[in-house]
Motif scaffolding. Structure first.
Motif, mmCIF file in Angstrom:
data_model
loop_
_atom_site.group_PDB
_atom_site.id
_atom_site.type_symbol
_atom_site.label_atom_id
_atom_site.label_comp_id
_atom_site.label_asym_id
_atom_site.label_seq_id
_atom_site.Cartn_x
_atom_site.Cartn_y
_atom_site.Cartn_z
ATOM 1 N N SER A 189 -23.790 -92.524 -70.709
ATOM 2 C CA SER A 189 -22.782 -92.581 -71.764
ATOM 3 C C SER A 189 -23.320 -91.974 -73.053
ATOM 4 C CB SER A 189 -22.364 -94.037 -72.003
ATOM 5 O OG SER A 189 -21.538 -94.152 -73.139
ATOM 6 N N LEU A 190 -24.579 -92.273 -73.357
ATOM 7 C CA LEU A 190 -25.198 -91.707 -74.554
ATOM 8 C C LEU A 190 -25.283 -90.187 -74.451
ATOM 9 C CD1 LEU A 190 -26.705 -91.978 -77.249
ATOM 10 C CD2 LEU A 190 -28.810 -92.338 -75.933
ATOM 11 N N ARG A 191 -25.618 -89.701 -73.275
ATOM 12 C CA ARG A 191 -25.736 -88.249 -73.058
ATOM 13 C C ARG A 191 -24.405 -87.557 -73.360
ATOM 14 N NH1 ARG A 191 -25.349 -85.355 -68.140
ATOM 15 N NH2 ARG A 191 -25.224 -87.319 -67.002
ATOM 16 N N VAL A 192 -23.316 -88.151 -72.887
ATOM 17 C CA VAL A 192 -21.979 -87.600 -73.156
ATOM 18 C C VAL A 192 -21.663 -87.708 -74.652
ATOM 19 C CG1 VAL A 192 -19.514 -87.908 -72.741
ATOM 20 C CG2 VAL A 192 -21.139 -88.108 -70.843
ATOM 21 N N GLY A 193 -22.040 -88.845 -75.250
ATOM 22 C CA GLY A 193 -21.782 -89.052 -76.666
ATOM 23 C C GLY A 193 -22.526 -88.065 -77.553
ATOM 24 N N VAL A 194 -23.758 -87.760 -77.193
ATOM 25 C CA VAL A 194 -24.552 -86.785 -77.952
ATOM 26 C C VAL A 194 -23.881 -85.416 -77.918
ATOM 27 C CG1 VAL A 194 -26.713 -85.468 -77.922
ATOM 28 C CG2 VAL A 194 -26.772 -87.951 -77.696
ATOM 29 N N SER A 247 -28.380 -83.179 -75.202
ATOM 30 C CA SER A 247 -27.866 -83.908 -74.045
ATOM 31 C C SER A 247 -28.831 -83.831 -72.868
ATOM 32 C CB SER A 247 -26.496 -83.361 -73.651
ATOM 33 O OG SER A 247 -25.981 -84.051 -72.544
ATOM 34 N N LEU A 248 -29.413 -82.670 -72.664
ATOM 35 C CA LEU A 248 -30.378 -82.496 -71.572
ATOM 36 C C LEU A 248 -31.669 -83.274 -71.820
ATOM 37 C CD1 LEU A 248 -29.931 -78.689 -70.769
ATOM 38 C CD2 LEU A 248 -29.232 -80.647 -69.346
ATOM 39 N N ILE A 249 -32.047 -83.392 -73.086
ATOM 40 C CA ILE A 249 -33.228 -84.198 -73.412
ATOM 41 C C ILE A 249 -32.990 -85.654 -73.023
ATOM 42 C CG2 ILE A 249 -34.610 -85.143 -75.309
ATOM 43 C CD1 ILE A 249 -34.206 -82.420 -76.735
#
Length: 295
Positions: A232-237, A264-266
């Motif tokens: 979810s954080l990855r999408v949010g970033v 997002s990849l990080i």
């Protein structure tokens, strides 16, 4: 008008709130205003807060009618009218010279938008560990935000002292898992951040913020997102940088997309990849380096 505003967010923990308030009152720096932002606590919290407001004009109290954790943070910041601002939670507290040292540093370093202290993680009155010293002082904003996502674990930067005039009134603090990370990453993009190694901030390791699963459920995550909330954080970033925040308005649309993808990849590599995927990725990276050597 005070030069420093402390937004003290609280909900039904009067036994801890007193310690947090006292740590502000005991500061060596005295030009502050304390805003106790209470989200629908019982009367005991209100009575305690009003004892302090009656004895110290620098302390103010506001009570909200169930606005939730995230909005409580946002509203306390909106009420601030000062040069500098910081948050404090009701179960945390400050070393006596915290504000003074942070103000002195920011006054001497105008290219820094925030600074924080070396955090002592506390449990039952005992220091469990100290946080990593995180400094984001690269000249390029994109380098600071990518370095932030590469290094951040416990996001104690959120409780540092910030230049309020450098932070847009419309900065995004989303009501979602990882909201504190998304907010602080925008601060890193706006300016340099320094950890002061001789200033103490005491952080209590308990409550919902210390339980990833409870926090994910609090924000309503389901399925794959609930299984690993960092998805979810990855999408949010990606959403925040590519289109969601005014902080990145200086970038061309393509630049925003590339920076969003990079961050997002990080997150994906640090928190969302299986052990097998991480091993394969590491092997590919080593192979690339070997090719570069023999070119």
């Amino acid at each position: 008008m005070a030069s420093v505003t402390i937004g003290l967010v609280t909900h039904n923990r009067p036994h801890l709130l007193k310690r947090a308030i006292k740590s502000v009152v005991d500061q060596t720096f005295i030009d502050w205003e304390l805003l106790i932002s209470d989200d629908n606590s019982t009367e005991e919290t209100a009575l305690l807060a009003k004892e302090y407001t009656a004895s110290d004009a620098r302390i103010k109290y506001v009570r909200w009618d169930g606005i939730g954790m995230t909005k409580n943070f946002i509203e306390s910041m909106k009420m601030a009218d000062s040069k500098y601002f910081m948050w404090l939670c009701d179960d945390d507290w400050l070393g006596d010279n915290f504000i003074e040292e942070c103000v002195q540093f920011l006054e001497a370093n105008p290219d820094h938008v925030a600074c924080c202290g070396t955090t002592q993680f506390m449990k039952d009155g005992v220091v469990q560990r100290a946080n990593d010293v995180l400094n984001f002082e690269q000249a390029q904003p994109a380098e600071r935000i990518t370095d932030y996502y590469k290094k951040v674990n416990s996001n104690v930067i959120l409780y540092g002292l910030m230049r309020l005039d450098k932070i847009p009134a419309t900065i995004v603090y989303p009501d979602t898992f990882g909201a504190d990370l998304l907010f602080s990453s925008q601060i890193a993009y706006l300016g340099k951040i320094k950890t002061l190694d001789h200033v103490a901030f005491y952080y209590s390791e308990h409550g919902i913020s210390q339980d990833q699963n409870k926090l994910a459920k609090y924000y309503g995550l389901k399925g794959r997102m609930l299984a690993n909330p960092y998805n979810s954080l990855r999408v949010g970033v990606f959403s925040l940088i590519s289109s969601g925040s005014i902080v990145f308005k200086n970038l061309h649309k393509i630049q925003r997309w590339f920076l969003a993808l990079r961050c997002s990849l990080i997150i994906r590599e640090r928190f969302c990849m299986s052990a097998t995927e991480a091993k394969i990725r590491k092997s590919l990276r080593i192979g690339t380096r070997i090719k570069q050597v023999f070119r």
